[in-house]
Write a protein that holds these residues in place. Structure first.
Motif, PDB file in Angstrom:
ATOM      1  N   CYS A 102      -1.496   0.574   2.727  1.00 16.89           N
ATOM      2  CA  CYS A 102      -1.167  -0.286   1.591  1.00 16.89           C
ATOM      3  C   CYS A 102       0.209  -0.927   1.772  1.00 16.89           C
ATOM      4  O   CYS A 102       1.209  -0.221   1.958  1.00 16.89           O
ATOM      5  CB  CYS A 102      -1.211   0.547   0.313  1.00 16.89           C
ATOM      6  N   ALA A 103       0.263  -2.247   1.700  1.00 17.20           N
ATOM      7  CA  ALA A 103       1.519  -2.972   1.878  1.00 17.20           C
ATOM      8  C   ALA A 103       2.546  -2.603   0.810  1.00 17.20           C
ATOM      9  O   ALA A 103       3.730  -2.435   1.097  1.00 17.20           O
ATOM     10  CB  ALA A 103       1.259  -4.478   1.866  1.00 17.20           C
ATOM     11  N   TYR A 104       2.096  -2.463  -0.436  1.00 17.74           N
ATOM     12  CA  TYR A 104       3.021  -2.088  -1.505  1.00 17.74           C
ATOM     13  C   TYR A 104       3.509  -0.656  -1.308  1.00 17.74           C
ATOM     14  O   TYR A 104       4.691  -0.361  -1.518  1.00 17.74           O
ATOM     15  CB  TYR A 104       2.365  -2.251  -2.880  1.00 17.74           C
ATOM     16  N   GLY A 105       2.632   0.235  -0.895  1.00 14.72           N
ATOM     17  CA  GLY A 105       3.043   1.612  -0.613  1.00 14.72           C
ATOM     18  C   GLY A 105       4.119   1.660   0.452  1.00 14.72           C
ATOM     19  O   GLY A 105       5.102   2.401   0.329  1.00 14.72           O
ATOM     20  N   VAL A 106       3.971   0.866   1.507  1.00 12.96           N
ATOM     21  CA  VAL A 106       4.978   0.817   2.561  1.00 12.96           C
ATOM     22  C   VAL A 106       6.278   0.250   1.991  1.00 12.96           C
ATOM     23  O   VAL A 106       7.370   0.733   2.314  1.00 12.96           O
ATOM     24  CB  VAL A 106       4.481   0.002   3.781  1.00 12.96           C
ATOM     25  N   SER A 107       6.185  -0.726   1.100  1.00 17.18           N
ATOM     26  CA  SER A 107       7.410  -1.279   0.502  1.00 17.18           C
ATOM     27  C   SER A 107       8.145  -0.226  -0.324  1.00 17.18           C
ATOM     28  O   SER A 107       9.353  -0.318  -0.513  1.00 17.18           O
ATOM     29  CB  SER A 107       7.100  -2.512  -0.361  1.00 17.18           C
TER      30      SER A 107
END
Length: 177
Positions: A102-107
């Motif tokens: 997940c891109a948001y999780g990585v952010s």
């Protein structure tokens, strides 16, 4: 307040694993199907009409179990041999960012699964997110969240792939021929 609640949910997801967790290979997220991106064709995303921010994207295109390629320790499935060949010619271009997490999780500093139906192509790169609610947070500031994710990724990339299932998602296996 909503953001703090989401951060708590994401943190809890990082700390827990499912009793019968999905398989994973290398750093690429692989769910119970045994395929990267739940067996959906990563090349086909480039042919789908991208919906405006705030709208649901078209559904991903299922790959076929008999048309596959290995990359980053995982097996990717494709809807056609032409798509597989395009992928093999440039896998970094087609593979999702952050090894399918997940891109948001990585952010936010961690690895959680990416849902193949919650996608967006930004700056010619494929990004996945985990839930519809998370997509909303990510879309509030896509460039800012990508910047945060890019800064976080070098520190979390070496960690093992997520072993958590995609919440509320029963991923189908690739289509047999």
């Amino acid at each position: 307040m909503k953001r703090f609640a989401l951060a708590g949910v994401l943190a809890l997801g990082f700390a827990t694993t499912a009793l019968t967790g999905p398989a994973f290979a290398g750093d690429q997220f692989v769910d119970q199907t045994g395929y990267a991106v739940s067996g959906y064709d990563v090349v086909a995303y480039r042919t789908l009409a991208q919906a405006p921010v705030g709208s649901a994207q078209p559904k991903a295109v299922p790959g076929r179990a008999d048309i596959t390629a290995d990359y980053n320790g995982a097996t990717f499935a494709f809807a056609s041999e032409a798509n597989r060949d395009a992928f093999l010619a440039n896998p970094d271009y087609y593979a999702p960012q952050y090894d399918g997490h997940c891109a948001y999780g990585v952010s936010k500093g961690g690895k959680v699964p990416g849902n193949p139906h919650l996608w967006r192509i930004v700056d010619d790169k494929l990004f996945l997110n985990i839930t519809k609610n998370v997509v909303g947070f990510w879309e509030e500031d896509i460039p800012g969240n990508i910047t945060l994710a890019e800064g976080n990724w070098p520190g979390i990339e070496p960690k093992p792939a997520s072993t958590n299932p995609i919440p509320g998602y029963d991923s189908p296996a690739p289509v047999s021929n």
